[in-house]
Write a protein that holds these residues in place. Structure first.
Motif, PDB file in Angstrom:
ATOM      1  N   ALA A 208     -46.893   9.130  70.189  1.00  9.38           N
ATOM      2  CA  ALA A 208     -45.933   8.699  71.217  1.00  9.38           C
ATOM      3  C   ALA A 208     -46.620   8.577  72.561  1.00  9.38           C
ATOM      4  O   ALA A 208     -46.406   7.608  73.307  1.00  9.38           O
ATOM      5  N   LEU A 209     -47.470   9.538  72.894  1.00  9.16           N
ATOM      6  CA  LEU A 209     -48.158   9.527  74.185  1.00  9.16           C
ATOM      7  C   LEU A 209     -49.242   8.456  74.257  1.00  9.16           C
ATOM      8  O   LEU A 209     -49.437   7.827  75.293  1.00  9.16           O
ATOM      9  N   LEU A 210     -49.938   8.239  73.146  1.00  5.69           N
ATOM     10  CA  LEU A 210     -51.050   7.284  73.140  1.00  5.69           C
ATOM     11  C   LEU A 210     -50.596   5.844  72.920  1.00  5.69           C
ATOM     12  O   LEU A 210     -51.102   4.924  73.577  1.00  5.69           O
ATOM     13  N   PHE A 211     -49.658   5.657  71.981  1.00  7.52           N
ATOM     14  CA  PHE A 211     -49.316   4.301  71.544  1.00  7.52           C
ATOM     15  C   PHE A 211     -47.845   3.943  71.710  1.00  7.52           C
ATOM     16  O   PHE A 211     -47.429   2.854  71.301  1.00  7.52           O
ATOM     17  N   GLY A 212     -47.042   4.848  72.271  1.00  3.88           N
ATOM     18  CA  GLY A 212     -45.616   4.560  72.427  1.00  3.88           C
ATOM     19  C   GLY A 212     -44.895   4.492  71.094  1.00  3.88           C
ATOM     20  O   GLY A 212     -43.805   3.919  70.999  1.00  3.88           O
ATOM     21  N   TYR A 213     -45.452   5.116  70.045  1.00  4.91           N
ATOM     22  CA  TYR A 213     -44.880   5.085  68.688  1.00  4.91           C
ATOM     23  C   TYR A 213     -44.219   6.433  68.426  1.00  4.91           C
ATOM     24  O   TYR A 213     -44.893   7.444  68.206  1.00  4.91           O
ATOM     25  N   LEU A 233     -40.863  11.506  79.113  1.00  6.56           N
ATOM     26  CA  LEU A 233     -42.250  11.944  78.984  1.00  6.56           C
ATOM     27  C   LEU A 233     -42.901  11.411  77.715  1.00  6.56           C
ATOM     28  O   LEU A 233     -44.126  11.399  77.596  1.00  6.56           O
ATOM     29  N   LEU A 234     -42.089  10.973  76.754  1.00  9.79           N
ATOM     30  CA  LEU A 234     -42.615  10.441  75.502  1.00  9.79           C
ATOM     31  C   LEU A 234     -42.764   8.926  75.548  1.00  9.79           C
ATOM     32  O   LEU A 234     -43.151   8.315  74.559  1.00  9.79           O
ATOM     33  N   ALA A 235     -42.431   8.327  76.685  1.00 12.33           N
ATOM     34  CA  ALA A 235     -42.559   6.874  76.848  1.00 12.33           C
ATOM     35  C   ALA A 235     -43.826   6.570  77.635  1.00 12.33           C
ATOM     36  O   ALA A 235     -44.112   7.209  78.654  1.00 12.33           O
ATOM     37  N   VAL A 236     -44.596   5.621  77.141  1.00 13.58           N
ATOM     38  CA  VAL A 236     -45.774   5.184  77.872  1.00 13.58           C
ATOM     39  C   VAL A 236     -45.303   4.440  79.115  1.00 13.58           C
ATOM     40  O   VAL A 236     -44.491   3.525  79.035  1.00 13.58           O
ATOM     41  N   SER A 237     -45.783   4.860  80.293  1.00 13.16           N
ATOM     42  CA  SER A 237     -45.246   4.284  81.534  1.00 13.16           C
ATOM     43  C   SER A 237     -46.346   4.144  82.578  1.00 13.16           C
ATOM     44  O   SER A 237     -47.541   4.116  82.252  1.00 13.16           O
ATOM     45  N   GLY A 238     -45.921   4.102  83.847  1.00 11.02           N
ATOM     46  CA  GLY A 238     -46.858   3.874  84.942  1.00 11.02           C
ATOM     47  C   GLY A 238     -47.932   4.927  85.056  1.00 11.02           C
ATOM     48  O   GLY A 238     -49.070   4.628  85.426  1.00 11.02           O
ATOM     49  N   PHE A 239     -47.573   6.187  84.756  1.00 11.20           N
ATOM     50  CA  PHE A 239     -48.576   7.249  84.849  1.00 11.20           C
ATOM     51  C   PHE A 239     -49.710   6.989  83.864  1.00 11.20           C
ATOM     52  O   PHE A 239     -50.890   7.132  84.205  1.00 11.20           O
ATOM     53  N   ASN A 240     -49.362   6.609  82.630  1.00 10.95           N
ATOM     54  CA  ASN A 240     -50.391   6.327  81.628  1.00 10.95           C
ATOM     55  C   ASN A 240     -51.279   5.180  82.064  1.00 10.95           C
ATOM     56  O   ASN A 240     -52.507   5.224  81.898  1.00 10.95           O
ATOM     57  N   VAL A 241     -50.656   4.136  82.620  1.00 12.07           N
ATOM     58  CA  VAL A 241     -51.432   2.991  83.112  1.00 12.07           C
ATOM     59  C   VAL A 241     -52.377   3.432  84.218  1.00 12.07           C
ATOM     60  O   VAL A 241     -53.558   3.047  84.251  1.00 12.07           O
ATOM     61  N   GLY A 242     -51.886   4.279  85.126  1.00 11.40           N
ATOM     62  CA  GLY A 242     -52.720   4.771  86.216  1.00 11.40           C
ATOM     63  C   GLY A 242     -53.901   5.586  85.722  1.00 11.40           C
ATOM     64  O   GLY A 242     -55.043   5.396  86.179  1.00 11.40           O
ATOM     65  N   ILE A 243     -53.651   6.504  84.776  1.00 11.72           N
ATOM     66  CA  ILE A 243     -54.725   7.345  84.234  1.00 11.72           C
ATOM     67  C   ILE A 243     -55.766   6.500  83.508  1.00 11.72           C
ATOM     68  O   ILE A 243     -56.981   6.651  83.714  1.00 11.72           O
ATOM     69  N   VAL A 244     -55.283   5.598  82.638  1.00 12.49           N
ATOM     70  CA  VAL A 244     -56.206   4.753  81.871  1.00 12.49           C
ATOM     71  C   VAL A 244     -57.009   3.853  82.814  1.00 12.49           C
ATOM     72  O   VAL A 244     -58.233   3.678  82.638  1.00 12.49           O
ATOM     73  N   SER A 245     -56.372   3.284  83.821  1.00 10.38           N
ATOM     74  CA  SER A 245     -57.074   2.425  84.787  1.00 10.38           C
ATOM     75  C   SER A 245     -58.127   3.221  85.554  1.00 10.38           C
ATOM     76  O   SER A 245     -59.247   2.739  85.788  1.00 10.38           O
ATOM     77  N   SER A 282     -40.769  -0.587  79.552  1.00  7.48           N
ATOM     78  CA  SER A 282     -41.343   0.308  80.553  1.00  7.48           C
ATOM     79  C   SER A 282     -42.843   0.088  80.712  1.00  7.48           C
ATOM     80  O   SER A 282     -43.367   0.099  81.840  1.00  7.48           O
ATOM     81  N   ILE A 283     -43.544  -0.129  79.598  1.00  9.88           N
ATOM     82  CA  ILE A 283     -44.991  -0.345  79.696  1.00  9.88           C
ATOM     83  C   ILE A 283     -45.300  -1.759  80.195  1.00  9.88           C
ATOM     84  O   ILE A 283     -46.311  -1.981  80.875  1.00  9.88           O
ATOM     85  N   VAL A 284     -44.447  -2.729  79.865  1.00 10.18           N
ATOM     86  CA  VAL A 284     -44.634  -4.080  80.405  1.00 10.18           C
ATOM     87  C   VAL A 284     -44.513  -4.035  81.925  1.00 10.18           C
ATOM     88  O   VAL A 284     -45.333  -4.621  82.647  1.00 10.18           O
ATOM     89  N   ARG A 285     -43.489  -3.316  82.419  1.00  5.96           N
ATOM     90  CA  ARG A 285     -43.319  -3.158  83.867  1.00  5.96           C
ATOM     91  C   ARG A 285     -44.548  -2.511  84.497  1.00  5.96           C
ATOM     92  O   ARG A 285     -45.102  -3.007  85.490  1.00  5.96           O
ATOM     93  N   ALA A 286     -45.015  -1.408  83.926  1.00  6.41           N
ATOM     94  CA  ALA A 286     -46.154  -0.676  84.479  1.00  6.41           C
ATOM     95  C   ALA A 286     -47.423  -1.515  84.410  1.00  6.41           C
ATOM     96  O   ALA A 286     -48.220  -1.535  85.355  1.00  6.41           O
ATOM     97  N   GLY A 287     -47.612  -2.210  83.275  1.00  6.64           N
ATOM     98  CA  GLY A 287     -48.812  -3.028  83.126  1.00  6.64           C
ATOM     99  C   GLY A 287     -48.851  -4.189  84.102  1.00  6.64           C
ATOM    100  O   GLY A 287     -49.895  -4.469  84.713  1.00  6.64           O
ATOM    101  N   LEU A 288     -47.723  -4.882  84.270  1.00  5.57           N
ATOM    102  CA  LEU A 288     -47.669  -6.001  85.216  1.00  5.57           C
ATOM    103  C   LEU A 288     -47.905  -5.530  86.648  1.00  5.57           C
ATOM    104  O   LEU A 288     -48.626  -6.182  87.415  1.00  5.57           O
ATOM    105  N   MET A 289     -47.289  -4.401  87.006  1.00  5.44           N
ATOM    106  CA  MET A 289     -47.511  -3.865  88.356  1.00  5.44           C
ATOM    107  C   MET A 289     -48.975  -3.491  88.548  1.00  5.44           C
ATOM    108  O   MET A 289     -49.560  -3.728  89.614  1.00  5.44           O
ATOM    109  N   GLY A 290     -49.579  -2.897  87.505  1.00  7.40           N
ATOM    110  CA  GLY A 290     -50.998  -2.545  87.598  1.00  7.40           C
ATOM    111  C   GLY A 290     -51.869  -3.770  87.790  1.00  7.40           C
ATOM    112  O   GLY A 290     -52.810  -3.751  88.607  1.00  7.40           O
ATOM    113  N   MET A 291     -51.588  -4.846  87.074  1.00  7.94           N
ATOM    114  CA  MET A 291     -52.374  -6.075  87.209  1.00  7.94           C
ATOM    115  C   MET A 291     -52.245  -6.661  88.608  1.00  7.94           C
ATOM    116  O   MET A 291     -53.241  -7.104  89.208  1.00  7.94           O
ATOM    117  N   ILE A 292     -51.009  -6.648  89.144  1.00  5.07           N
ATOM    118  CA  ILE A 292     -50.807  -7.200  90.491  1.00  5.07           C
ATOM    119  C   ILE A 292     -51.495  -6.331  91.529  1.00  5.07           C
ATOM    120  O   ILE A 292     -52.104  -6.835  92.490  1.00  5.07           O
TER     121      ILE A 292
END
Length: 762
Positions: A208-213, A233-245, A282-292
């Protein structure tokens, strides 16, 4: 762009989409209020902002009109590609299938453990040939239940395929794969790899934390997260995008990559990460914001976070208007907006205070949405968020990332660290399970739409005053507490009575609410009849109609106490959920039928009532009680010996000027006894006995009772053939209007002093 204009444009676009689908008075009023506020506040720019309203109304209508299936309903042979990880639960196999550029849900009922073992080798992206029958997804059959058809339609899925013939020989690995297919396949195999090396719960949380599954998490653990408001906390979101980036940027810089090139690498990696983590809103939102954000940093521009968030919001709605109806989309944008607009409150705060404030503000703003979907909240939500946010963010997520890296580059190290990993995840689950013993859940029920709006108005007022005053004052919380108070007392101000026949499948459960909710009575609880199953057939969580239908309905109505639980007789389909219900809601009194000897289930109910100090009363012919505008009269059983069905409690109830007759599983012998003893027995609404069986509802009985409405409680496509064709014909011949739970879902009769209103879930 001015942040205020951007936010208002996003709100107007959202109103346009919602008005297209839900043309409610509350929605029109909110939109009108927003339009007036924009005209008064923005003035010259108002026309530019309000342009988004008709634009998104027209666009969402266009999208809805063209979001239709292109598959003929009689098509039986399909060739396509498995689009999601196949999910096995007991004997049922499910996955999404892409055929002719249209997705459908495939359901296959496995026939043996050998077949299940073979089909366990199915993989995402496999090309398969399937045969079966297309059917429409199930419509909403409960007032507060999930609308599965709408859920799938929002994902552009319009059919469920029930397979007629399917095995592994019908599938083969797809040779030509694009990048997206390769990423999905890698994700699927990585999930399986983790599942093979750790216990079910640990692997489920890790995936759940790694793949949103989240399909691998045990149901009890998932429910514990839900009860304490921790599911975010079990949803991949902006925090995960920030850490991975950050990790990717740090790695690039350490190996000598120039900063500008590192930004480019991150920009192109984020779309891959979106696919890798399941592509939820939620991850689409976080990913798009990260790209911008990366683009802004590359070109050294300054953009307000509120403007950035609003642009992503508008972009996602334009891409797929149905995003706006997803809970994950709503919570993701709301929480992000709240945090970025509350920055002034966070300045100069210590880490501990900052954690308390963010947990409090997020819990406060999610409060109305959580109530709408789950009907209750936990007072432990804030303290547990304070503990679990850093624990998940700085312990579980990094540990999961390390495990993923080790599993691919140093797989022999996994057995050496698995004990530690199991211990860490086990501690988190143990703490949550212990927390369930704390009595902290408060049931308020689903708020009406006007209350929903007032909740947010009071919350925005609270945050605005806090920011202006620079400190917290109790007075600014009074409007919010007042809305909670209004929500709590609203049912006790309702002068109407309500009788609801719940769709509990092949069983009975009827809820009676007296005017001003002076008392709540429940006639029968439904119950799931257990069948012997082999080990391979058992589901991860067996369906419990009382747990999954009746209890949520009571919570949605804001019912915290049942004044009387009336068990018509001791059959499993009428009384099977009684003990479970006494464990999960306060019951003041249990009523059982008067009889010579109780069966095993009735004895179990007695024992449970005694252990919980619940008063037990035997009902027999002649007993009665009454409240204002209501009378309850017991017509049966008498002193004779009866079979189980003919020993059912028969209750005649008068609410204002409407008369109801509840007959349990009474059969023709019992019906004959009733009309012989009560010459003037009549009712406006008759609950047909024994689910419409041919052994009940005789012609003479129907003539005597002469009801206007008949209610049949029966399971859809039940194996008993209920209701019987001859019973339906008798009711039609007598011009009695028939409502059936298998066709209409939940059925409610709202009874006023001079009014009667009938509502159905379908």
């Amino acid at each position: 762009m001015n942040p205020r204009y951007a936010v208002l444009s996003a709100l107007v676009a959202l109103c346009g989409i919602w008005l297209t689908k839900y043309q409610t008075i509350t929605g029109i009023a909110v939109t009108a209020f927003l339009v007036i506020a924009i005209v008064l506040q923005v003035k010259r720019k108002s026309l530019l902002i309000l342009f988004f309203l008709p634009c998104f109304i027209i666009y969402s209508q266009y999208d809805s009109k063209h979001s239709i299936s292109k598959l003929p309903h009689d098509q039986m042979a399909f060739t396509g590609q498995i689009d999601t990880i196949p999910k096995m639960d007991g004997k049922m196999l499910r996955f999404q299938f892409d055929t002719n550029n249209e997705k459908i849900v495939v359901q296959h009922k496995m026939k043996s453990s050998i077949e299940k073992e073979q089909l366990n080798n199915l993989e995402i992206n496999m090309t398969c040939r399937l045969k079966g029958y297309l059917k429409k997804p199930e419509q909403k059959s409960h007032f507060y239940g999930m609308n599965y058809q709408e859920y799938l339609n929002n994902k552009n899925i319009y059919w469920v395929l029930e397979t007629r013939d399917f095995n592994l020989n019908h599938c083969q690995l797809t040779k030509k794969k694009d990048l997206q297919d390769k990423i999905k396949l890698w994700r699927s195999r990585a999930i399986q790899n983790i599942e093979s090396q750790f216990s079910k719960n640990t692997a489920g949380l890790m995936n759940a934390l790694l793949f949103g599954y989240r399909d691998g998490i045990e149901s009890e653990t998932l429910q514990a997260y839900q009860r304490l408001g921790l599911t975010h906390l079990l949803a991949v979101s902006g925090f995960n995008v920030g850490i991975v980036s950050f990790i990717l940027y740090f790695f690039c810089v350490r190996v000598g990559v120039v900063k500008e090139l590192a930004y480019v690498i991150i920009f192109f990696f984020l779309p891959i990460y979106i696919v890798l983590t399941g592509g939820e809103s939620s991850i689409v939102r976080a990913g798009l914001m990260g790209m911008i954000v990366v683009l802004i940093m590359m070109f050294r521009k300054k953009v307000s976070p509120a403007t950035l968030l609003s642009c992503v919001f508008l972009g996602m709605l334009f891409l797929h208007p149905a995003y706006s109806f997803e809970l994950g989309f709503q919570l993701s944008f709301l929480m992000t907006f709240v945090l970025i607009t509350s920055i002034s409150l966070f300045r100069g705060r210590s880490y501990t205070i900052l954690l308390i404030m963010t947990s409090f503000i997020c819990s406060l703003f999610s409060f109305p949405i959580i109530l709408y979907h789950f009907y209750e909240f936990s007072i432990w939500s804030i303290p547990f968020n304070m503990v679990y946010i850093p624990f998940v963010s700085f312990v579980l997520f990094p540990v999961s990332c390390i495990v993923l890296v080790l599993s691919y580059f140093v797989p022999e190290a996994i057995p050496h660290v698995s004990c530690f990993i199991e211990f860490v995840y086990g501690c988190s689950v143990t703490l949550l399970s212990k927390a369930q013993l704390l009595k902290g859940s408060i049931v308020l029920g689903r708020p009406a739409m006007w209350l929903f709006g007032f909740y947010f108005i009071s919350i925005f007022y609270f945050l605005y005053k806090w920011e202006v005053n620079k400190r917290f004052h109790f007075q600014i919380a009074i409007p919010f507490l007042l809305v909670i108070f209004i929500h709590t007392i609203t049912p006790f101000l309702n002068s109407k009575a309500a009788v609801t026949f719940l769709n509990v499948g092949q069983g009975d459960s009827i809820l009676i609410e007296l005017p001003y909710r002076k008392a709540v009575y429940l006639i029968d609880t439904g119950g799931t009849i257990p069948f012997d199953k082999e080990e391979w057939e058992k589901r991860e969580e067996e369906f419990n109609v009382t747990k999954q239908v009746l209890l949520p309905f009571l919570k949605a109505k804001g019912i915290r106490k049942i004044d009387g639980m009336i068990i018509s007789h001791g059959d499993m389909d009428h009384a099977g959920g009684a003990v479970f219900l006494t464990d999960h809601i306060k019951v003041s009194r249990v009523f059982l039928p008067f009889k010579q000897e109780d069966n095993d289930l009735e004895l179990t109910i007695q024992k449970a009532a005694q252990q919980k100090d619940i008063k037990l009363t035997r009902l027999r012919k002649g007993l009665r009680w009454e409240n204002d505008q209501s009378v309850f009269y017991v017509l049966h059983p008498g002193s004779n010996l009866y079979s189980s069905n003919n020993g059912s409690i028969v209750l005649w109830v008068s609410l204002y000027n409407q008369r109801f007759l509840f007959t349990g599983d009474l059969e023709k012998e019992g019906e004959a006894e009733l009309i012989n003893h009560f010459n003037n027995l009549e009712a406006d609404v008759l609950k047909i006995g024994h689910h419409g069986s041919a052994t009940s509802s005789t012609e003479i009985f129907l003539k005597k009772i002469s009801p206007h409405y008949a209610i049949i409680s029966a399971g859809k496509n039940n194996s008993y053939g209920h209701p019987a064709r001859e019973v339906i014909e008798r009711l039609k011949n007598d011009r009695i209007l028939v409502y059936r739970t298998d066709q209409h879902g939940d059925i409610t009769f709202e009874v006023g002093k001079e009014s009667l209103k009938i509502k159905t879930a379908q």
